[in-house]
Design an enzyme around this catalytic site. Structure first.
Site, mmCIF file in Angstrom:
data_model
loop_
_atom_site.group_PDB
_atom_site.id
_atom_site.type_symbol
_atom_site.label_atom_id
_atom_site.label_comp_id
_atom_site.label_asym_id
_atom_site.label_seq_id
_atom_site.Cartn_x
_atom_site.Cartn_y
_atom_site.Cartn_z
ATOM 1 N N SER A 15 -7.824 -0.342 0.410
ATOM 2 C CA SER A 15 -6.592 -0.629 -0.330
ATOM 3 C C SER A 15 -5.377 -0.570 0.591
ATOM 4 O O SER A 15 -4.543 -1.486 0.618
ATOM 5 C CB SER A 15 -6.421 0.372 -1.472
ATOM 6 O OG SER A 15 -7.439 0.234 -2.433
ATOM 7 N N ARG A 38 2.269 3.393 -0.572
ATOM 8 C CA ARG A 38 1.831 4.015 -1.835
ATOM 9 C C ARG A 38 2.490 3.342 -3.041
ATOM 10 O O ARG A 38 1.861 3.199 -4.095
ATOM 11 C CB ARG A 38 2.138 5.516 -1.821
ATOM 12 C CG ARG A 38 1.080 6.337 -1.095
ATOM 13 C CD ARG A 38 1.173 7.799 -1.471
ATOM 14 N NE ARG A 38 0.174 8.609 -0.803
ATOM 15 C CZ ARG A 38 -1.025 8.883 -1.302
ATOM 16 N NH1 ARG A 38 -1.383 8.369 -2.471
ATOM 17 N NH2 ARG A 38 -1.872 9.643 -0.637
ATOM 18 N N HIS A 41 0.615 0.183 -3.565
ATOM 19 C CA HIS A 41 -0.711 0.536 -4.076
ATOM 20 C C HIS A 41 -0.666 0.903 -5.551
ATOM 21 O O HIS A 41 -1.600 0.603 -6.310
ATOM 22 C CB HIS A 41 -1.253 1.712 -3.245
ATOM 23 C CG HIS A 41 -2.600 2.202 -3.661
ATOM 24 N ND1 HIS A 41 -2.781 3.380 -4.344
ATOM 25 C CD2 HIS A 41 -3.834 1.674 -3.500
ATOM 26 C CE1 HIS A 41 -4.068 3.572 -4.575
ATOM 27 N NE2 HIS A 41 -4.731 2.554 -4.071
#
Length: 214
Positions: A15, A38, A41
């Protein structure tokens, strides 16, 4: 059924690698990239990298505050639920005042939302705290008003309210004048609790996924 990854470490690694391949990260210094990655994500949209407004000191300031035991002040329970508690470096308190019994009366007296009224209950914890707003634009507006009124500055403001009324405007005001506080925000209507908690997790753990953060 097609084959799919089942190993959590491999899923995280792929990812984050995909984000690095597909997102435009060049404009961000290395210390901010874990937060940006992040955030992408958390929502699955690499294009938000172009819509982020981030002060260069937010990662260092927020991480140092957490390491020193500062609380995390959240505008709603969903933000708090997304924070990886075991990653917090000092067993930091995660505070949500939205459901405090005093909030409905404060909201009625102030002719405002419960989310905005709940921010008033942060007063004794605000100085040096990490603030994560992922739902209510009025919470971010009220926070900025309190700072204008002389409230102590937080160590980081993570502004990700979402919606069609006030979300873009509250984040634009934060980016225009963060009142001396390090900040991160996503411009426009997009945002949400998962993004706000992802920003906190970035401050607490960077991109680390092994061990207790896994």
């Amino acid at each position: 059924m097609r084959p799919y990854l089942r190993d959590p470490a491999a899923i995280y690694a792929e990812s984050f690698a995909t984000v690095r391949r597909e997102a435009r990260l060049d404009r961000f210094p290395e210390e901010l990239k874990p937060m940006v990655i992040r955030l992408i994500h958390a929502c699955g949209m690499v294009e938000i990298a172009d819509r982020l407004a981030i002060s260069p000191d937010v990662a260092a300031s927020g991480a140092a505050a957490l390491a020193g035991g500062a609380p995390v002040l959240c505008d709603c329970e969903m933000v708090a639920a997304g924070i990886i508690r075991r990653a917090l470096p000092a067993g930091n308190e995660v505070v949500v005042t939205l459901n405090d019994p005093a909030v409905p009366g404060l909201a009625q007296a102030g002719a405002t939302t419960r989310s905005a009224a709940a921010v008033d209950l942060w007063a004794d914890r605000l100085g040096g705290a990490v603030v994560a707003i992922g739902n209510a634009p009025t919470a971010l507006f009220r926070l900025l008003e309190l700072l204008d009124e002389g409230a102590p500055r937080p160590a980081a403001i993570l502004g990700f309210p979402v919606g069609f009324v006030g979300a873009a405007e509250s984040k634009a005001e934060l980016a225009r004048d963060p009142r001396g506080a390090p900040f991160a925000a996503l411009k426009g209507r997009r945002g949400g609790s998962a993004m706000a908690s992802a920003a906190v997790n970035a401050l607490a753990a960077g991109l680390r996924t092994e061990g207790p953060v896994h």
